[in-house]
Write an enzyme that holds these catalytic residues in place. Structure first.
Site: not given
Length: 482
Positions: A33, A40, A42-44, A458
């Site tokens: 975890g 559940f 992951g870190t992201c 532009h």
């Protein structure tokens, strides 16, 4: 001991490896975890990229009055409802995390989930590869992918475990926005949170051991960003933390300066953001004989195969923060696609691509970079072969409209060939403005062709990118676009 066709440690990018190919095969997925919460995905998803940006956007809106004042518009930010914001962010994040876990754990008959810390065990010089969980669950598989991620580094000082001392894993879930926050670190995580909390009106004190912020970046960008940060919150350099203690309702932080002076800061909370370390030690990678870099990451070859005594182990792969020097989600995703292919096609494995890797820091102001810094490029090909251009936002039409006085776009190329070696941007929408250069570097376009081989709207802000490329002194072929 249960036997599986595939074992995966980590539910971040490793989770994407469970493709339809495995529907009639057995898979075990282990994950303790993210952030120690059992979440559940992951870190992201849970404590990194996604929730942080969900705070970055409202912080930018909260700064609106200052930005608007330059353009003769009077606005007012009357309130920042932190609890409501936090709950809005994590009601979405937590639902996605829970849904992902339910899908893997309940809905897929071919997948077993081990939702706890696991340790590698047995002889990893040959298959099958095995692990054992904290509760004694043992599993082995013919192929194993280690995608165990990374975690925040904590200094070994008294009081580091006190309530009110946070890392990026916990700071976003606090009950109330602190009136006064001390941030340790001068890298991208520290600077992102400094931008967020200062935008919300928190008094931020950022402490860094070295002089300057984001010093791993190109010197011109680091210097420009440091100058802007000092305008927006308090920054102190060349200081080392020695202790944290309870003080009234808050905390007292003791620091020592480079010349030996002791300083104390009384704050509501502390954010420790001094770096991240791969989770190789948590899974026993070194003990099992796998090759580990001095900084802790697993060593892999170009096919993402884990090395053991310098040789790749067939069927044993790693990806993401646990093995990647970059520690970036988009790199982990690319590596996961490569590993997913190689697992299925061991007879024709493919290498990962680690060229022209971009990154962005969503602080205030925003920063993006790709390729070499000027110092790195000079070392690689010689300073005499370099050409550089720093394009200021304020020297373009949209920059005028913004009354921008700080944004810069720096590009570096080989003056002999026009090959783009690096680009570094600081300012509004930096992560978007840099993308055409990433494209050119990835597909081998020289600087002039990238600039003149397409139309640029532009007066869009993207003309900053166009003008930066055109400002390089590079050769122009006779039949080059006009």
């Amino acid at each position: 001991m249960a036997h599986y066709d595939l074992s995966i440690i980590g539910s971040g990018s490793g989770n994407s490896l469970i493709t339809p190919f495995w529907d009639d095969k057995s898979v075990v997925l282990a994950d303790k975890g993210a952030g120690g919460t059992g979440a559940f995905g992951g870190t992201c998803l849970n404590v990194g990229c996604i929730p942080t940006k969900m705070f970055v956007r409202p912080a930018a809106l909260a700064r609106g009055p200052v930005e608007a004042a330059r353009l003769n518009v009077t606005q007012e930010t009357t309130d920042v409802d932190w609890p409501a914001m936090r709950d809005r962010v994590f009601s979405r994040i937590d639902a996605i995390s829970a849904g992902g876990r339910h899908y893997r754990e309940v809905e897929l008959d071919n997948v077993d989930l081990v939702a706890e810390k696991v340790t590698l065990t047995g002889d990893f010089s040959q298959t099958p590869f095995a692990f054992v969980s904290e509760s004694g669950v043992r599993a082995e598989a013919d192929q194993l992918v280690i995608a165990a991620g990374s975690r925040p580094v904590l200094p070994d000082v008294a009081g580091i475990g006190l309530p009110g001392v946070h890392t990026s894993d916990t700071i976003m879930r606090i009950d109330q926005r602190p009136d006064k926050l001390l941030i340790l670190g001068g890298g991208y995580i520290a600077c992102e949170f400094a931008g967020v909390f200062s935008g919300f009106g928190t008094e931020v004190i950022q402490i860094n051991r070295s002089h300057g912020l984001m010093t791993a970046l190109d010197h011109d960008i680091s210097a420009a960003y440091t100058a802007e940060a000092e305008k927006n919150w308090t920054v102190h350099y060349e200081r080392t933390i020695t202790s944290i203690s309870e003080h009234g309702p808050g905390l007292r932080v003791e620091l020592v300066t480079s010349d030996g002076r002791v300083e104390h800061y009384d704050v509501d909370a502390v954010l420790v953001a001094i770096g991240r370390t791969p989770n190789t030690d948590l899974i026993g990678a070194r003990e099992i004989g796998l090759d580990v870099h001095p900084n802790g990451r697993l060593l892999v070859d170009e096919y993402q195969r884990v090395l053991m005594q310098g040789e790749p182990v067939d069927g044993l792969y790693a990806l993401g923060d646990v093995s990647s020097e970059a520690m970036l989600k988009h790199v982990a995703n690319q590596e996961a696609r490569v590993v997913a292919h190689n697992l299925v096609h061991p007879d024709r494995i493919r290498p990962s691509r680690h060229e022209a890797i971009p990154s962005a820091i969503f602080s205030f102001p925003e920063i993006a970079q790709v390729g070499a810094t000027e110092a790195q490029a000079a070392q690689a090909i010689g300073e005499e072969h370099l050409t550089t251009k720093i394009q200021r936002y304020g020297d373009t039409a949209y920059g005028w409209a913004m009354e921008d006085g700080s944004g810069i776009f720096k590009v570096i190329a080989d003056r002999r060939t026009g090959q783009i070696l690096g680009a570094h941007v600081m300012g509004y929408q930096a992560s978007n403005l840099i993308q055409p250069v990433i494209h050119a570097m990835s597909f081998g376009q020289d600087a002039y062709t990238a600039a003149r081989g397409q139309y640029w709207i532009h007066p869009a802000l993207m003309e900053v990118t166009e003008n930066a490329l055109l400002g390089l002194e590079v050769p122009i072929a006779e039949d080059a676009p006009l």
